[in-house]
Structure formats: structure tokens, C-alpha cells
Design a protein around this motif. Structure first.
Motif, PDB file in Angstrom:
ATOM      1  N   LEU A 186       0.831  -1.208   0.000  1.00  5.71           N
ATOM      2  CA  LEU A 186       0.000   0.000   0.000  1.00  5.71           C
ATOM      3  C   LEU A 186       0.866   1.259   0.000  1.00  5.71           C
ATOM      4  O   LEU A 186       0.582   2.212  -0.732  1.00  5.71           O
ATOM      5  CB  LEU A 186      -0.916  -0.009   1.225  1.00  5.71           C
ATOM      6  CG  LEU A 186      -1.897   1.158   1.326  1.00  5.71           C
ATOM      7  CD1 LEU A 186      -2.806   1.207   0.106  1.00  5.71           C
ATOM      8  CD2 LEU A 186      -2.733   1.048   2.594  1.00  5.71           C
ATOM      9  N   ARG A 187       1.944   1.257   0.791  1.00  9.58           N
ATOM     10  CA  ARG A 187       2.786   2.449   0.890  1.00  9.58           C
ATOM     11  C   ARG A 187       3.505   2.740  -0.422  1.00  9.58           C
ATOM     12  O   ARG A 187       3.416   3.849  -0.962  1.00  9.58           O
ATOM     13  CB  ARG A 187       3.802   2.267   2.025  1.00  9.58           C
ATOM     14  CG  ARG A 187       4.530   3.544   2.376  1.00  9.58           C
ATOM     15  CD  ARG A 187       5.390   3.413   3.605  1.00  9.58           C
ATOM     16  NE  ARG A 187       6.579   2.571   3.347  1.00  9.58           N
ATOM     17  CZ  ARG A 187       6.776   1.376   3.888  1.00  9.58           C
ATOM     18  NH1 ARG A 187       5.866   0.850   4.692  1.00  9.58           N
ATOM     19  NH2 ARG A 187       7.876   0.700   3.629  1.00  9.58           N
ATOM     20  N   TYR A 188       4.211   1.734  -0.941  1.00  9.25           N
ATOM     21  CA  TYR A 188       4.951   1.944  -2.188  1.00  9.25           C
ATOM     22  C   TYR A 188       4.004   2.098  -3.382  1.00  9.25           C
ATOM     23  O   TYR A 188       4.282   2.870  -4.303  1.00  9.25           O
ATOM     24  CB  TYR A 188       5.924   0.793  -2.427  1.00  9.25           C
ATOM     25  CG  TYR A 188       6.994   0.675  -1.368  1.00  9.25           C
ATOM     26  CD1 TYR A 188       7.690   1.792  -0.922  1.00  9.25           C
ATOM     27  CD2 TYR A 188       7.313  -0.560  -0.793  1.00  9.25           C
ATOM     28  CE1 TYR A 188       8.666   1.700   0.057  1.00  9.25           C
ATOM     29  CE2 TYR A 188       8.290  -0.665   0.188  1.00  9.25           C
ATOM     30  CZ  TYR A 188       8.959   0.468   0.614  1.00  9.25           C
ATOM     31  OH  TYR A 188       9.915   0.376   1.590  1.00  9.25           O
ATOM     32  N   GLY A 189       2.893   1.365  -3.345  1.00 16.36           N
ATOM     33  CA  GLY A 189       1.917   1.489  -4.430  1.00 16.36           C
ATOM     34  C   GLY A 189       1.337   2.886  -4.494  1.00 16.36           C
ATOM     35  O   GLY A 189       1.187   3.464  -5.578  1.00 16.36           O
ATOM     36  N   LEU A 201      -7.072  -3.404  -5.141  1.00 18.62           N
ATOM     37  CA  LEU A 201      -7.548  -4.735  -5.516  1.00 18.62           C
ATOM     38  C   LEU A 201      -6.498  -5.808  -5.231  1.00 18.62           C
ATOM     39  O   LEU A 201      -6.839  -6.932  -4.841  1.00 18.62           O
ATOM     40  CB  LEU A 201      -7.944  -4.746  -6.996  1.00 18.62           C
ATOM     41  CG  LEU A 201      -9.177  -3.908  -7.361  1.00 18.62           C
ATOM     42  CD1 LEU A 201      -9.429  -3.949  -8.860  1.00 18.62           C
ATOM     43  CD2 LEU A 201     -10.404  -4.391  -6.599  1.00 18.62           C
ATOM     44  N   VAL A 202      -5.225  -5.469  -5.423  1.00 20.13           N
ATOM     45  CA  VAL A 202      -4.163  -6.414  -5.064  1.00 20.13           C
ATOM     46  C   VAL A 202      -4.237  -6.734  -3.577  1.00 20.13           C
ATOM     47  O   VAL A 202      -4.127  -7.901  -3.169  1.00 20.13           O
ATOM     48  CB  VAL A 202      -2.777  -5.834  -5.432  1.00 20.13           C
ATOM     49  CG1 VAL A 202      -1.669  -6.700  -4.827  1.00 20.13           C
ATOM     50  CG2 VAL A 202      -2.609  -5.762  -6.941  1.00 20.13           C
ATOM     51  N   LEU A 203      -4.462  -5.705  -2.773  1.00 20.66           N
ATOM     52  CA  LEU A 203      -4.583  -5.911  -1.327  1.00 20.66           C
ATOM     53  C   LEU A 203      -5.804  -6.758  -0.985  1.00 20.66           C
ATOM     54  O   LEU A 203      -5.755  -7.619  -0.104  1.00 20.66           O
ATOM     55  CB  LEU A 203      -4.672  -4.562  -0.614  1.00 20.66           C
ATOM     56  CG  LEU A 203      -3.443  -3.665  -0.706  1.00 20.66           C
ATOM     57  CD1 LEU A 203      -3.728  -2.310  -0.059  1.00 20.66           C
ATOM     58  CD2 LEU A 203      -2.246  -4.308  -0.036  1.00 20.66           C
ATOM     59  N   PHE A 204      -6.916  -6.526  -1.689  1.00 22.63           N
ATOM     60  CA  PHE A 204      -8.129  -7.302  -1.441  1.00 22.63           C
ATOM     61  C   PHE A 204      -7.928  -8.771  -1.793  1.00 22.63           C
ATOM     62  O   PHE A 204      -8.449  -9.662  -1.126  1.00 22.63           O
ATOM     63  CB  PHE A 204      -9.287  -6.728  -2.251  1.00 22.63           C
ATOM     64  CG  PHE A 204      -9.834  -5.438  -1.703  1.00 22.63           C
ATOM     65  CD1 PHE A 204      -9.331  -4.883  -0.533  1.00 22.63           C
ATOM     66  CD2 PHE A 204     -10.851  -4.768  -2.357  1.00 22.63           C
ATOM     67  CE1 PHE A 204      -9.830  -3.694  -0.027  1.00 22.63           C
ATOM     68  CE2 PHE A 204     -11.368  -3.586  -1.852  1.00 22.63           C
ATOM     69  CZ  PHE A 204     -10.857  -3.041  -0.691  1.00 22.63           C
ATOM     70  N   ILE A 205      -7.189  -9.028  -2.893  1.00 26.08           N
ATOM     71  CA  ILE A 205      -6.916 -10.416  -3.296  1.00 26.08           C
ATOM     72  C   ILE A 205      -6.107 -11.118  -2.212  1.00 26.08           C
ATOM     73  O   ILE A 205      -6.345 -12.287  -1.894  1.00 26.08           O
ATOM     74  CB  ILE A 205      -6.173 -10.443  -4.648  1.00 26.08           C
ATOM     75  CG1 ILE A 205      -7.102  -9.962  -5.776  1.00 26.08           C
ATOM     76  CG2 ILE A 205      -5.666 -11.863  -4.954  1.00 26.08           C
ATOM     77  CD1 ILE A 205      -6.405  -9.772  -7.104  1.00 26.08           C
TER      78      ILE A 205
END
Length: 333
Positions: A92-95, A286-290
Motif C-alpha cells: 500500500l505504501r509503495y503502491g 484490488l491487489v490488497l483485497f486479493i
């Protein structure tokens, strides 16, 4: 009894017939003046049919999903994804930092249509970007304060109802602030809620301002799969609203994240770089949700014990949420 093959077929058919236009932000791609449709032309017989049909299908889902979760392949995926949860904050931070870089270089922050922003915004954005790349809680919290302040100014300038399209930014900044504290456990529930609300809000836009959506369909040659544009718009809006609603209630979160990722990739091929810039932050979410799934979440439907009670709750709750958001959007947006 519905076996797993029927369940798989239903899910796959739903994905196959999902209009990939569903999650496009209408205001990004048209110069058409927004003309609010009359409420009589919004709540048509087809709208009522879609509402009842959708509520019925959603009422069945809480009974199907637990059976799906017992499949061996689903359990293997769950166990594999659990191993990656420790990287969520770094992603989340780098994204977020990378997304901000893309936005600054494109000439707008938070959303493509928000061009009238203070000249000093890019300077603060670069400071926040640098701080986000520093692996330190204090640096991350400082960046969060900067970004939260900038987002508050944008909300003040463009209005809270306009910025509900981008409600997912608020929990991201709050997650940075509460990281490492006792309140950290609320991070993902808040992110799911805000992202789901954002999708529901954008979905209703297609119903209230259909002329803008029709303009995009015509000028961008969006396929309507044989449906008249007026019918297709309603279907697309309902699909987007369903996705947002399910994210809020905590059903099929990983599957929905995968589906949305595919949809956004399709719309990027259709609409180009503007779509990529606008939805870059959503891709990170969405990557985090996956990865996360719904390990933290006890769906509200579980309050009710019997199958019939759960079905009635979901059926009526969906209709209530749809009506509430539609009326609020129609009145204030």
C-alpha cells in the motif's frame, strides 16, 4: 441441492456477461453536459425488474459461498494468500507513492478531471512521495498528514458528493496514520467500506446522467452485446453497484477483486492512458483485497441464524441501500 459444478457455471456465466464498461468513470471520457434524468425515467419497469432479480440472486449468495469456501482449490488459495498478508502495508505504501508519481506527471492529483488545483500541490505531493519511500512509521504518518490535508482541500473545492467517487483515498491515508497502533485492525474494514461505497456511487451516476454514458458508448464504440444502449446502461450500473455492495457486506471479496482487475484491464485497452491513470490506485487496492480476503470480517448477514432470515435480510437490505444511495445522489450530486 446445487452442486459445485452448477455454482461454478453460475459464477463463470456472471463473469462472462459482465460488461467491461461497468467500472468506467463517465465524467473522464465525455464533454457532454450533464443532464439529470427525471426520476420517472430512472425507475422504469426494467429498473424494478433488475432490482428484484438482483436482490433475489444476492439473497442466495450467502448460502452458496460457504460451500464454495470448502473446495480444496479455494482453501489452497486462501492458505497461500495468508502468507502474503505481512506485505500489505509495504504494497500500500509503495503502491500509493507510485500512483502519486503517475498522477503528478499526468498533471492532476487524485482524479483525472481535477485539474484546477493549487500550484503548490505538486510540491507537497513530491514531499509525500519521498516520505512514503522511507521505511519508517514517522515518515509514513507525516506523508499521510500531508495527503489528508491535500485531499481535504480538494473535497472543499469540488464538494463532498463529487469526491465520493474517490472515497477510497480517505481510508488509505487513515491506514497510514493508524499503522502500528491498537486501531490498526480497523484498516481493512474501513477500506472495504469506502471502496464499496465509491463503486456504488459511481454506478448510480450512470442511472442519473444516462446521456453522458450514451455519448461515451457512441463515441468510443463500446460494445453493448446486442442490448439497446438504454438497457445496457442500466445493466452496467447494476453490475457495478452489486460489486460495491458485495465488498461492503464481505461476500466473494477475493473473487470480486480478481474480476474487477480483469475489467479494469479491459477498459484500459478501450480508453487508454487516461483510464490507467484514473484507476491506478484502485489496482493497488484490488491487489490488497486479493491478498487479504475477508479474514477480519463477520458479514452482517451472520447476525441472523436461519437460512430464511438471512435471505430476507439480504433481499430487503439491498433494495434499501440501492434506494438510499440513488435518492441521495439524485438530490445532491
Amino acid at each position: 441441492m446445487i452442486n459445485k459444478y452448477w455454482i461454478t457455471a453460475i459464477v463463470l456465466l456472471g463473469l462472462f456477461f459482465t460488461p467491461f464498461f461497468a467500472d468506467a468513470h463517465v465524467k473522464w471520457f465525455t464533454n457532454e453536459e450533464p443532464v439529470k434524468e427525471s426520476i420517472e425515467n430512472i425507475i422504469t419497469p426494467f429498473f424494478m425488474f433488475m432490482t428484484i432479480f438482483t436482490a433475489f440472486v444476492l439473497a442466495i449468495l450467502p448460502q452458496i459461498v460457504p460451500k464454495m469456501m470448502k473446495w480444496d482449490i479455494v482453501q489452497k488459495i486462501d492458505n497461500k494468500m495468508d502468507d502474503y498478508r505481512k506485505y500489505n502495508m509495504s504494497i500500500l505504501r509503495y503502491g500509493t507513492a507510485i500512483v502519486l508519481i503517475i498522477q503528478v506527471l499526468s498533471g492532476s492529483l487524485f482524479a483525472p478531471e481535477l485539474h484546477q488545483q493549487p500550484n503548490w500541490f505538486p510540491v507537497l505531493a513530491w514531499i509525500a512521495i519521498i516520505l512514503l519511500f522511507v521505511p519508517n512509521f514517522l515518515a509514513t504518518k507525516t506523508a499521510a498528514v500531508i495527503l489528508l490535508g491535500m485531499f481535504s482541500i480538494v473535497v472543499y473545492d469540488f464538494g463532498i458528493f463529487h469526491m465520493l467517487d474517490y472515497a477510497f483515498y480517505l481510508p488509505i491515508f487513515i491506514i497510514f496514520l493508524i499503522a502500528g497502533t491498537n486501531y490498526e485492525k480497523w484498516s481493512f474494514p474501513f477500506l472495504y467500506l469506502a471502496t464499496g461505497l465509491s463503486l456504488c456511487w459511481v454506478a448510480v451516476e450512470k442511472l442519473v446522467y444516462p446521456s453522458m454514458t450514451i455519448d461515451i458508448i457512441v463515441n468510443h464504440n463500446v460494445p453493448t452485446f446486442g442490448f439497446p444502449p438504454e438497457i445496457f446502461i442500466v445493466m452496467a450500473a447494476f453490475i457495478e453497484f452489486i460489486v460495491g455492495y458485495l465488498l461492503v457486506v464481505g461476500i466473494l471479496n477475493r473473487l470480486l477483486a480478481i474480476v474487477l482487475t480483469g475489467i479494469f484491464m479491459s477498459t484500459t485497452m478501450l480508453f487508454g492512458a487516461l483510464e490507467l491513470v484514473g484507476h491506478a490506485m484502485i489496482h493497488i487496492i484490488l491487489v490488497l483485497f486479493i491478498i487479504e480476503g475477508t479474514s477480519f470480517y463477520r458479514p452482517p448477514v451472520k447476525i441472523h441464524k436461519t437460512v430464511i432470515e438471512q435471505m430476507i435480510f439480504v433481499f430487503l437490505n439491498f433494495i434499501f441501500v440501492l434506494a438510499t444511495i440513488l435518492l441521495i445522489y439524485y438530490r445532491f450530486a
